[in-house]
Design a protein around this motif. Structure first.
Motif, PDB file in Angstrom:
ATOM      1  N   PRO A   1      -1.598   2.081  -7.892  1.00 45.76           N
ATOM      2  CA  PRO A   1      -1.514   1.085  -6.799  1.00 45.76           C
ATOM      3  C   PRO A   1      -1.891  -0.338  -7.237  1.00 45.76           C
ATOM      4  CG  PRO A   1      -2.571   3.071  -6.007  1.00 45.76           C
ATOM      5  CD  PRO A   1      -2.405   3.241  -7.482  1.00 45.76           C
TER       6      PRO A   1
ATOM      7  N   ALA B   1       0.826  -1.718  -9.288  1.00 45.97           N
ATOM      8  CA  ALA B   1       1.970  -2.140  -8.469  1.00 45.97           C
ATOM      9  C   ALA B   1       1.737  -3.542  -7.914  1.00 45.97           C
ATOM     10  CB  ALA B   1       2.189  -1.146  -7.328  1.00 45.97           C
ATOM     11  N   MET B   2       0.468  -3.826  -7.582  1.00 47.19           N
ATOM     12  CA  MET B   2       0.163  -5.163  -7.055  1.00 47.19           C
ATOM     13  C   MET B   2       0.385  -6.231  -8.128  1.00 47.19           C
ATOM     14  SD  MET B   2      -3.367  -6.616  -5.415  1.00 47.19           S
ATOM     15  CE  MET B   2      -4.314  -6.645  -6.917  1.00 47.19           C
TER      16      MET B   2
ATOM     17  N   GLY C   1     -15.048 -10.176  -1.278  1.00 48.90           N
ATOM     18  CA  GLY C   1     -14.011  -9.288  -0.764  1.00 48.90           C
ATOM     19  C   GLY C   1     -14.205  -8.877   0.678  1.00 48.90           C
TER      20      GLY C   1
ATOM     21  N   LEU D   1       0.870 -10.483   4.549  1.00 47.57           N
ATOM     22  CA  LEU D   1       1.504  -9.163   4.664  1.00 47.57           C
ATOM     23  C   LEU D   1       2.208  -9.025   6.010  1.00 47.57           C
ATOM     24  CD1 LEU D   1      -1.020  -6.595   3.144  1.00 47.57           C
ATOM     25  CD2 LEU D   1       1.208  -7.255   2.242  1.00 47.57           C
TER      26      LEU D   1
ATOM     27  N   TYR E   1       5.309 -10.217   0.710  1.00 53.59           N
ATOM     28  CA  TYR E   1       4.601  -9.311  -0.193  1.00 53.59           C
ATOM     29  C   TYR E   1       4.190 -10.017  -1.482  1.00 53.59           C
ATOM     30  CZ  TYR E   1       5.843  -5.167   2.580  1.00 53.59           C
ATOM     31  OH  TYR E   1       5.960  -4.230   3.566  1.00 53.59           O
TER      32      TYR E   1
ATOM     33  N   MET F   1      -7.762 -12.401  -6.781  1.00 52.79           N
ATOM     34  CA  MET F   1      -9.044 -11.832  -6.353  1.00 52.79           C
ATOM     35  C   MET F   1      -9.486 -10.712  -7.274  1.00 52.79           C
ATOM     36  SD  MET F   1      -9.099 -11.491  -2.261  1.00 52.79           S
ATOM     37  CE  MET F   1     -10.836 -11.149  -2.170  1.00 52.79           C
TER      38      MET F   1
ATOM     39  N   SER G   1     -11.793  -5.884  -3.077  1.00 55.52           N
ATOM     40  CA  SER G   1     -11.827  -6.079  -1.628  1.00 55.52           C
ATOM     41  C   SER G   1     -11.112  -4.936  -0.911  1.00 55.52           C
ATOM     42  CB  SER G   1     -11.143  -7.400  -1.283  1.00 55.52           C
ATOM     43  OG  SER G   1     -11.023  -7.520   0.110  1.00 55.52           O
ATOM     44  N   PRO G   2     -11.695  -4.454   0.197  1.00 56.43           N
ATOM     45  CA  PRO G   2     -11.029  -3.387   0.949  1.00 56.43           C
ATOM     46  C   PRO G   2      -9.618  -3.782   1.391  1.00 56.43           C
ATOM     47  CG  PRO G   2     -13.063  -4.105   2.045  1.00 56.43           C
ATOM     48  CD  PRO G   2     -13.000  -4.816   0.753  1.00 56.43           C
ATOM     49  N   VAL G   3      -9.423  -5.056   1.634  1.00 52.55           N
ATOM     50  CA  VAL G   3      -8.087  -5.507   2.049  1.00 52.55           C
ATOM     51  C   VAL G   3      -7.067  -5.229   0.935  1.00 52.55           C
ATOM     52  CG1 VAL G   3      -6.733  -7.570   2.544  1.00 52.55           C
ATOM     53  CG2 VAL G   3      -8.899  -7.207   3.699  1.00 52.55           C
ATOM     54  N   ILE G   4      -7.503  -5.390  -0.313  1.00 53.78           N
ATOM     55  CA  ILE G   4      -6.610  -5.078  -1.439  1.00 53.78           C
ATOM     56  C   ILE G   4      -6.302  -3.581  -1.453  1.00 53.78           C
ATOM     57  CG2 ILE G   4      -6.494  -4.993  -3.965  1.00 53.78           C
ATOM     58  CD1 ILE G   4      -7.843  -7.653  -4.076  1.00 53.78           C
TER      59      ILE G   4
ATOM     60  N   MET H   1      -3.666  -3.252   0.992  1.00 55.65           N
ATOM     61  CA  MET H   1      -2.429  -3.940   0.609  1.00 55.65           C
ATOM     62  C   MET H   1      -1.632  -3.159  -0.426  1.00 55.65           C
ATOM     63  SD  MET H   1      -1.795  -7.665  -1.023  1.00 55.65           S
ATOM     64  CE  MET H   1      -3.037  -7.596  -2.268  1.00 55.65           C
ATOM     65  N   VAL H   2      -2.318  -2.568  -1.419  1.00 59.76           N
ATOM     66  CA  VAL H   2      -1.576  -1.866  -2.472  1.00 59.76           C
ATOM     67  C   VAL H   2      -0.747  -0.720  -1.893  1.00 59.76           C
ATOM     68  CG1 VAL H   2      -3.067  -2.518  -4.386  1.00 59.76           C
ATOM     69  CG2 VAL H   2      -3.627  -0.489  -3.058  1.00 59.76           C
TER      70      VAL H   2
ATOM     71  N   VAL I   1       0.696  -0.807   1.062  1.00 57.55           N
ATOM     72  CA  VAL I   1       1.865  -1.459   1.661  1.00 57.55           C
ATOM     73  C   VAL I   1       2.866  -1.857   0.574  1.00 57.55           C
ATOM     74  CG1 VAL I   1       2.643  -3.414   3.059  1.00 57.55           C
ATOM     75  CG2 VAL I   1       0.486  -2.283   3.599  1.00 57.55           C
ATOM     76  N   LEU I   2       2.343  -2.399  -0.540  1.00 54.72           N
ATOM     77  CA  LEU I   2       3.236  -2.823  -1.621  1.00 54.72           C
ATOM     78  C   LEU I   2       3.985  -1.633  -2.224  1.00 54.72           C
ATOM     79  CD1 LEU I   2       0.997  -5.413  -3.519  1.00 54.72           C
ATOM     80  CD2 LEU I   2       2.788  -5.849  -1.844  1.00 54.72           C
ATOM     81  N   LEU I   3       3.342  -0.460  -2.227  1.00 54.68           N
ATOM     82  CA  LEU I   3       3.998   0.730  -2.783  1.00 54.68           C
ATOM     83  C   LEU I   3       4.918   1.391  -1.765  1.00 54.68           C
ATOM     84  CD1 LEU I   3       1.312   2.688  -4.858  1.00 54.68           C
ATOM     85  CD2 LEU I   3       3.483   1.800  -5.693  1.00 54.68           C
TER      86      LEU I   3
ATOM     87  N   GLY J   1       5.383   0.428   1.707  1.00 54.18           N
ATOM     88  CA  GLY J   1       5.864  -0.335   2.856  1.00 54.18           C
ATOM     89  C   GLY J   1       7.382  -0.442   2.853  1.00 54.18           C
TER      90      GLY J   1
ATOM     91  N   GLY K   1       8.394  -2.261   0.085  1.00 51.05           N
ATOM     92  CA  GLY K   1       7.616  -1.932  -1.096  1.00 51.05           C
ATOM     93  C   GLY K   1       8.443  -1.204  -2.135  1.00 51.05           C
TER      94      GLY K   1
ATOM     95  N   SER L   1      -7.272  -1.235   8.328  1.00 45.99           N
ATOM     96  CA  SER L   1      -6.643  -2.216   9.210  1.00 45.99           C
ATOM     97  C   SER L   1      -5.285  -2.664   8.668  1.00 45.99           C
ATOM     98  CB  SER L   1      -7.593  -3.407   9.355  1.00 45.99           C
ATOM     99  OG  SER L   1      -6.918  -4.530   9.799  1.00 45.99           O
ATOM    100  N   VAL L   2      -5.180  -2.811   7.338  1.00 47.19           N
ATOM    101  CA  VAL L   2      -3.938  -3.285   6.737  1.00 47.19           C
ATOM    102  C   VAL L   2      -2.827  -2.241   6.833  1.00 47.19           C
ATOM    103  CG1 VAL L   2      -2.879  -4.071   4.589  1.00 47.19           C
ATOM    104  CG2 VAL L   2      -5.171  -4.821   5.172  1.00 47.19           C
TER     105      VAL L   2
END
Lengths: 282, 300
Positions: free
Chosen positions: A37, A40-41, A216, A243, A248, A258, B127-130, B133-134, B136-138, B140, B143, B236-237
């Motif tokens: 994951p 992928a980012m 974060g 997002l 994306y 980050m 960060s939990p947001v990351i 997000m990952v 979603v990027l995979l 979504g 994605g 949340s994301v």
């Protein structure tokens, strides 16, 4: 099973079984849930080259968010270091009634879900809240300003400092302080020249951990921050916004930056922890 | 504690009278001690305990009936159900991972071992947001695997699998980080003895390793579960905030709070605060009763 055999191979021989399956499970799990994951980012970020990454990151709104996040996280980590040292000191050195309750309360920010901390702090520091109402006549508004971010980040970062400083302080040998006093130092001199140098690595480790967490942090901040673009908008929130707009690549670019900052801090924390161990390994 | 340096050795009379007035301090004077203690207590009360108190007070501000009806709301009940399901899956997966990781890291020496330990820590510094997000990027719609999933009519993002993936990401280190130092401290002698006496690998694991790890495992599970149930940013994301379907308890708190249903928001929040208190209580109990069988307290 000689030393040479271990050096030529990559694993030290052992009579215990199960190394292969255990390592396989560990690596597969880590890859599936973390490495792929995150990969992928990074791939999404650089899919169209460096120019897009730089373009996405150099936007004024993104830069402003990084500025607010860094400033608040640094400020909060400094406050955590100050109050964390105070709490650790009092908990280790001064016996007082309610000692155990305070010690347990220190873990509260670890245990309390961030959304709960967020709405609780917001309602406390809002202009009509218990604390906000006291500050309002002084012209200080905490909630819905960057000051609110500072409060939230100090809350979530505090246990890191207390829990890294506390054990070091407990193990500190009092003989050094006695020697310092006998040699004529005042208590303040002993504190700044004998105790603080011994605590410095642990205190810095705690500071770096609180900083990393603060950079974060999302849940406890978004309620209290007010989230005004360019003023009180933090980086993680900007990722969420990008997002939601299906940008994306932009979100991934901010996330990758980050991640890079997080890795630098992770490396620094590892070095600091090694320093702490070396200093106290007699 | 005060040490009078004059006590142990008799000195000439003149010197003795001069020195007896010099008291060597190895602690602060009483006013300083009181001031620091008062500051620490005040800070703890204002900064740590007051937020908790405000959750309880605001949850019950409109009376017990309002509180109970807020919790009986179908959307809230569905959020509680989803939270429990997600936490069960995430904790179970992370227990398997934690035991496997601890077995290979604490029982064997191999190249790249330190790197592996560092990799396990990565989710804590991201960060939990990351973490959300990952996913979603995979998975979504736009994605990497989005089109493929759509062909087969599978949903990951804005559905249970995405929430589980994000939760597993953020809670991954908890069990492993408790078990690895614990197993390292305990050493491999008992297991080596079992193997030498003819036990199979599984027998050794089930009868020697697992009993030695049980309290540490419970400790890790407690912390992992608390984070899994309380996770906000990552979930949340990926959740999509579909009421009654993909909302977990922390998300339900957010929605109610933003809807100005303050009492209801704090009612749900009070359940999460209770979870935090129970977790802290159980953690303290474990640290007190089984100090020698936990990595956190073993070295003290």
């Amino acid at each position: 099973m000689t030393q040479a055999g271990w050096i030529s191979g990559w694993r030290k021989p052992s009579v215990l079984p199960g190394f292969g399956p255990a390592l396989g499970t560990t690596l597969a799990y880590l890859s599936l849930f973390v490495i792929i994951p995150l990969g992928a980012m990074v791939l999404t970020t650089f899919a169209h080259g460096w120019a897009d990454f730089v373009g996405a990151v150099l936007q004024p709104r993104v830069l402003a968010a990084f500025r607010v996040t860094l400033l608040c996280a640094f400020g909060a980590a400094a406050l955590c270091a100050l109050f964390g040292l105070l709490l650790a000191w009092v908990l280790v050195r001064y016996p007082f009634p309610g000692h155990r309750l305070v010690d347990a309360a220190v873990d509260l920010p670890f245990a309390l879900p961030t959304a709960v901390a967020g709405i609780a702090l917001t309602s406390l520091y809002a202009p009509n809240g218990w604390i906000g109402a006291l500050l309002a006549p002084l012209g200080i508004q905490v909630a819905f300003t960057p000051l609110g971010i500072l409060v939230a980040l100090t809350f979530v970062g505090l246990p890191f400092v207390v829990r890294t400083v506390q054990p070091v302080l407990q193990d500190l040998e009092r003989e050094q302080e006695e020697a310092s006093a006998i040699l004529g130092a005042t208590r303040l001199q002993t504190f700044t020249r004998v105790i603080m140098p011994a605590l410095a690595p642990a205190l810095l480790t705690g500071f770096a951990m609180a900083l990393a967490r603060g950079l974060g942090e999302y849940g406890s901040v978004i309620f209290i921050a007010g989230n005004k673009p360019m003023v009180s908008e933090i980086v993680p929130l900007l990722i969420v916004i990008e997002l939601e707009q299906f940008n994306y690549a932009g979100a991934a670019a901010i996330g990758t930056l980050m991640l890079a900052v997080a890795f630098v801090l992770l490396f620094a924390i590892n070095r600091l922890q090694r320093w702490t161990r070396l200093q106290h390994a007699d | 504690m005060r040490i009078d340096v004059n006590q142990p050795r008799p000195a000439p009379a003149a010197a003795a009278s001069a020195m007896s007035r010099r008291v060597v301090r190895v602690t602060e004077s009483a006013p300083v001690r009181w001031a620091l203690t008062a500051a620490a207590l005040g800070f703890t009360f204002l900064f740590l305990l007051l937020p908790l108190a405000s959750v309880v007070v605001q949850a019950f501000a409109a009376g017990l009936d309002t509180y109970l009806s807020a919790l009986a709301d179908p959307d809230t009940l569905s959020a509680i159900r989803l939270t429990v399901i997600v936490a069960l899956i995430a904790v179970a997966l992370n227990v398997v991972f934690g035991v496997a990781a601890a077995w290979c890291i604490a029982r064997f020496t191999f190249r790249g071992r330190n790197l592996l330990v560092t990799l396990i820590d990565v989710p804590f510094s991201v960060s939990p947001v990351i973490a959300g997000m990952v996913q979603v990027l995979l998975f979504g719609l736009r994605g990497w695997l989005g089109p493929l999933l759509q062909q087969h009519d599978l949903r990951v993002v804005f559905a249970l699998p995405g929430i589980v993936l994000a939760t597993v990401f953020v809670t991954l280190p908890f069990v492993a980080r408790e078990l690895i130092p614990l197993m390292e401290e305990q050493g491999a002698e008992e297991e080596e003895a079992a193997i030498s006496l003819g036990a199979s690998g599984w027998q050794t694991f089930l009868r020697v390793t697992l009993p030695n790890l049980r309290w540490g495992l419970l400790y890790g599970v407690l912390l992992c579960n608390a984070r899994a149930m309380g996770e906000f940013g990552a979930v949340s994301v990926v959740s999509g905030h579909i009421r009654g379907a993909t909302n977990t308890m922390p998300l339900q708190v957010e929605i109610l709070f933003n809807d100005y249903q303050i009492e209801a928001a704090f009612a749900v929040a009070s359940l999460l605060a209770l979870l935090a208190l129970v977790t802290l209580g159980a953690k303290l109990l474990l640290e007190w009763r089984h100090a020698s069988e936990l990595a956190a307290t073993r070295r003290r």
